[in-house]
Design a protein around this motif. Structure first.
Motif, PDB file in Angstrom:
ATOM      1  N   LEU A  67     -44.581 -67.486  -1.096  1.00  0.00           N
ATOM      2  CA  LEU A  67     -45.474 -66.708  -0.239  1.00  0.00           C
ATOM      3  C   LEU A  67     -44.739 -65.779   0.713  1.00  0.00           C
ATOM      4  O   LEU A  67     -45.306 -64.794   1.175  1.00  0.00           O
ATOM      5  N   THR A  68     -43.501 -66.088   1.041  1.00  0.00           N
ATOM      6  CA  THR A  68     -42.724 -65.242   1.944  1.00  0.00           C
ATOM      7  C   THR A  68     -41.766 -64.359   1.142  1.00  0.00           C
ATOM      8  O   THR A  68     -41.601 -64.520  -0.066  1.00  0.00           O
ATOM      9  N   ASP A  69     -41.135 -63.424   1.834  1.00  0.00           N
ATOM     10  CA  ASP A  69     -40.269 -62.446   1.170  1.00  0.00           C
ATOM     11  C   ASP A  69     -38.879 -63.026   0.948  1.00  0.00           C
ATOM     12  O   ASP A  69     -38.494 -64.033   1.547  1.00  0.00           O
ATOM     13  N   TYR A  70     -38.100 -62.354   0.085  1.00  0.00           N
ATOM     14  CA  TYR A  70     -36.719 -62.743  -0.120  1.00  0.00           C
ATOM     15  C   TYR A  70     -35.945 -62.607   1.198  1.00  0.00           C
ATOM     16  O   TYR A  70     -36.118 -61.629   1.935  1.00  0.00           O
ATOM     17  N   GLY A  71     -35.104 -63.576   1.498  1.00  0.00           N
ATOM     18  CA  GLY A  71     -34.325 -63.531   2.724  1.00  0.00           C
ATOM     19  C   GLY A  71     -35.087 -63.956   3.959  1.00  0.00           C
ATOM     20  O   GLY A  71     -34.581 -63.825   5.077  1.00  0.00           O
ATOM     21  N   PHE A  72     -36.306 -64.488   3.792  1.00  0.00           N
ATOM     22  CA  PHE A  72     -37.094 -64.938   4.939  1.00  0.00           C
ATOM     23  C   PHE A  72     -36.374 -66.083   5.638  1.00  0.00           C
ATOM     24  O   PHE A  72     -35.841 -66.993   4.997  1.00  0.00           O
ATOM     25  N   GLU A  73     -36.390 -66.050   6.965  1.00  0.00           N
ATOM     26  CA  GLU A  73     -35.698 -67.065   7.758  1.00  0.00           C
ATOM     27  C   GLU A  73     -36.681 -68.109   8.264  1.00  0.00           C
ATOM     28  O   GLU A  73     -37.663 -67.794   8.927  1.00  0.00           O
ATOM     29  N   GLY A  74     -36.388 -69.374   7.973  1.00  0.00           N
ATOM     30  CA  GLY A  74     -37.212 -70.462   8.485  1.00  0.00           C
ATOM     31  C   GLY A  74     -38.347 -70.829   7.543  1.00  0.00           C
ATOM     32  O   GLY A  74     -38.506 -70.273   6.452  1.00  0.00           O
TER      33      GLY A  74
ATOM     34  N   ASP B  99     -41.830 -76.408  14.645  1.00  0.00           N
ATOM     35  CA  ASP B  99     -40.839 -75.774  15.504  1.00  0.00           C
ATOM     36  C   ASP B  99     -40.595 -74.319  15.121  1.00  0.00           C
ATOM     37  O   ASP B  99     -39.688 -73.679  15.651  1.00  0.00           O
ATOM     38  N   PHE B 100     -41.405 -73.774  14.198  1.00  0.00           N
ATOM     39  CA  PHE B 100     -41.277 -72.358  13.842  1.00  0.00           C
ATOM     40  C   PHE B 100     -42.005 -71.520  14.883  1.00  0.00           C
ATOM     41  O   PHE B 100     -43.167 -71.784  15.206  1.00  0.00           O
ATOM     42  N   PRO B 101     -41.353 -70.484  15.462  1.00  0.00           N
ATOM     43  CA  PRO B 101     -42.000 -69.687  16.512  1.00  0.00           C
ATOM     44  C   PRO B 101     -43.215 -68.931  15.987  1.00  0.00           C
ATOM     45  O   PRO B 101     -43.202 -68.410  14.865  1.00  0.00           O
ATOM     46  N   LEU B 102     -44.273 -68.865  16.797  1.00  0.00           N
ATOM     47  CA  LEU B 102     -45.494 -68.185  16.390  1.00  0.00           C
ATOM     48  C   LEU B 102     -45.253 -66.707  16.116  1.00  0.00           C
ATOM     49  O   LEU B 102     -45.932 -66.093  15.296  1.00  0.00           O
ATOM     50  N   SER B 103     -44.288 -66.127  16.798  1.00  0.00           N
ATOM     51  CA  SER B 103     -43.983 -64.706  16.612  1.00  0.00           C
ATOM     52  C   SER B 103     -43.119 -64.447  15.387  1.00  0.00           C
ATOM     53  O   SER B 103     -42.959 -63.303  14.964  1.00  0.00           O
ATOM     54  N   GLY B 104     -42.548 -65.508  14.810  1.00  0.00           N
ATOM     55  CA  GLY B 104     -41.616 -65.325  13.719  1.00  0.00           C
ATOM     56  C   GLY B 104     -40.263 -64.843  14.223  1.00  0.00           C
ATOM     57  O   GLY B 104     -40.033 -64.708  15.432  1.00  0.00           O
ATOM     58  N   HIS B 105     -39.369 -64.574  13.310  1.00  0.00           N
ATOM     59  CA  HIS B 105     -38.034 -64.104  13.675  1.00  0.00           C
ATOM     60  C   HIS B 105     -37.850 -62.611  13.451  1.00  0.00           C
ATOM     61  O   HIS B 105     -37.017 -61.976  14.091  1.00  0.00           O
ATOM     62  N   VAL B 106     -38.601 -62.037  12.520  1.00  0.00           N
ATOM     63  CA  VAL B 106     -38.474 -60.608  12.216  1.00  0.00           C
ATOM     64  C   VAL B 106     -39.860 -59.987  12.121  1.00  0.00           C
ATOM     65  O   VAL B 106     -40.869 -60.681  11.932  1.00  0.00           O
ATOM     66  N   GLU B 107     -39.908 -58.662  12.278  1.00  0.00           N
ATOM     67  CA  GLU B 107     -41.138 -57.910  12.065  1.00  0.00           C
ATOM     68  C   GLU B 107     -40.869 -56.832  11.021  1.00  0.00           C
ATOM     69  O   GLU B 107     -39.757 -56.288  10.938  1.00  0.00           O
ATOM     70  N   ILE B 108     -41.863 -56.528  10.232  1.00  0.00           N
ATOM     71  CA  ILE B 108     -41.719 -55.570   9.135  1.00  0.00           C
ATOM     72  C   ILE B 108     -42.450 -54.276   9.499  1.00  0.00           C
ATOM     73  O   ILE B 108     -43.573 -54.306  10.000  1.00  0.00           O
ATOM     74  N   ARG B 109     -41.804 -53.144   9.245  1.00  0.00           N
ATOM     75  CA  ARG B 109     -42.414 -51.837   9.512  1.00  0.00           C
ATOM     76  C   ARG B 109     -41.928 -50.831   8.483  1.00  0.00           C
ATOM     77  O   ARG B 109     -40.938 -51.052   7.775  1.00  0.00           O
ATOM     78  N   TYR B 110     -42.649 -49.714   8.420  1.00  0.00           N
ATOM     79  CA  TYR B 110     -42.239 -48.632   7.532  1.00  0.00           C
ATOM     80  C   TYR B 110     -41.418 -47.622   8.320  1.00  0.00           C
ATOM     81  O   TYR B 110     -41.861 -47.112   9.341  1.00  0.00           O
ATOM     82  N   ASP B 111     -40.202 -47.368   7.865  1.00  0.00           N
ATOM     83  CA  ASP B 111     -39.302 -46.423   8.528  1.00  0.00           C
ATOM     84  C   ASP B 111     -39.493 -45.034   7.931  1.00  0.00           C
ATOM     85  O   ASP B 111     -39.237 -44.816   6.743  1.00  0.00           O
ATOM     86  N   GLU B 112     -39.955 -44.100   8.772  1.00  0.00           N
ATOM     87  CA  GLU B 112     -40.214 -42.735   8.313  1.00  0.00           C
ATOM     88  C   GLU B 112     -38.933 -42.021   7.902  1.00  0.00           C
ATOM     89  O   GLU B 112     -38.936 -41.197   6.980  1.00  0.00           O
ATOM     90  N   ASN B 113     -37.832 -42.314   8.588  1.00  0.00           N
ATOM     91  CA  ASN B 113     -36.571 -41.637   8.276  1.00  0.00           C
ATOM     92  C   ASN B 113     -35.983 -42.121   6.950  1.00  0.00           C
ATOM     93  O   ASN B 113     -35.529 -41.325   6.121  1.00  0.00           O
ATOM     94  N   GLU B 114     -35.982 -43.443   6.752  1.00  0.00           N
ATOM     95  CA  GLU B 114     -35.409 -44.001   5.532  1.00  0.00           C
ATOM     96  C   GLU B 114     -36.412 -44.061   4.387  1.00  0.00           C
ATOM     97  O   GLU B 114     -36.041 -44.328   3.241  1.00  0.00           O
ATOM     98  N   LYS B 115     -37.700 -43.830   4.700  1.00  0.00           N
ATOM     99  CA  LYS B 115     -38.754 -43.832   3.690  1.00  0.00           C
ATOM    100  C   LYS B 115     -38.825 -45.157   2.929  1.00  0.00           C
ATOM    101  O   LYS B 115     -38.957 -45.202   1.699  1.00  0.00           O
ATOM    102  N   LYS B 116     -38.751 -46.261   3.675  1.00  0.00           N
ATOM    103  CA  LYS B 116     -38.842 -47.568   3.042  1.00  0.00           C
ATOM    104  C   LYS B 116     -39.262 -48.610   4.079  1.00  0.00           C
ATOM    105  O   LYS B 116     -39.256 -48.340   5.295  1.00  0.00           O
ATOM    106  N   ILE B 117     -39.606 -49.785   3.610  1.00  0.00           N
ATOM    107  CA  ILE B 117     -39.962 -50.898   4.480  1.00  0.00           C
ATOM    108  C   ILE B 117     -38.689 -51.548   5.005  1.00  0.00           C
ATOM    109  O   ILE B 117     -37.773 -51.854   4.237  1.00  0.00           O
TER     110      ILE B 117
END
Length: 210
Positions: free
Chosen positions: A157-164, A170-188
């Protein structure tokens, strides 16, 4: 075979392996040691008097030190000081691993519960039930419970390289990373979670551990 006869049959067939917690006309709940899980599942699947051919679900519960709640939640508040029960119930383990089986022939369900910790591998049931493949992958992905002899134990259910493991307490509600689309690199891209206000920094202490 009615529920009472089923319970008697199970207890006579596997006297040192399982402990029947509760049962009614539709469902029976049993506890087994994690090292005997595969043997019990094999018996349920292959025995002509049982025929639990369908594995409908696999999940887990993270107790995180709440040992006494295991008794209250599973309706086994009063039990004798029995070495057999201590071996089967394994009170000190963190996770309660739960398997749900269905016998279409007898129209009855059986729930197997076993206690494991984060460092204890559990024998996969993929050789007996094809559906165990994804169910056990999901349990590994969400709780970090390891299954040995699994043909393809990857995150589901989670992505490759997901932490935790998201469903651990004991997993933080905010998670460890956030995902966004980078306009400059044109990728997630994935960025570490950062809160600008000091009071929003996540406190890693847990109320479940005294």
């Amino acid at each position: 075979m009615n529920s009472t006869n089923l319970v008697n049959y199970l207890e006579k067939s596997l006297p040192q392996t399982l402990f029947v917690s509760e049962h009614d006309s539709n469902t029976t709940t049993i506890f087994v040691p994690h090292q005997d899980l595969h043997n019990v599942a094999f018996f349920l699947n292959k025995n002509s008097n049982l025929q639990y051919k369908v594995l409908t679900d696999v999940t887990a519960v993270d107790w995180l030190g709440r040992d006494t709640d295991k008794f209250r939640s599973n309706k086994i508040e009063s039990f004798t000081d029995d070495q057999r029960l201590s071996r089967i119930l394994q009170f000190s383990s963190r996770f309660c691993l739960i398997y749900n089986f269905l016998s279409c022939h007898y129209n009855h369900r059986i729930v197997i519960k076993t206690f494991v910790d984060s460092n204890t591998p559990v024998t996969s049931l993929c050789s007996l039930y094809k559906s165990a493949n994804w169910w056990e992958r999901e349990t590994w992905d969400m709780f970090g419970i390891m299954f040995v002899n699994h043909p393809d134990l990857r995150r589901l259910l989670t992505d490759y390289g997901f932490e935790g493991f998201p469903l651990r307490k004991d997993f933080p509600l905010s998670g460890h990373v956030e995902i966004r689309y980078d306009e400059n690199e044109k990728k997630i891209v994935s960025d570490p979670v950062e809160f600008s206000q000091e009071f929003r920094n996540f406190d890693y202490t847990t109320p479940w551990i005294s």
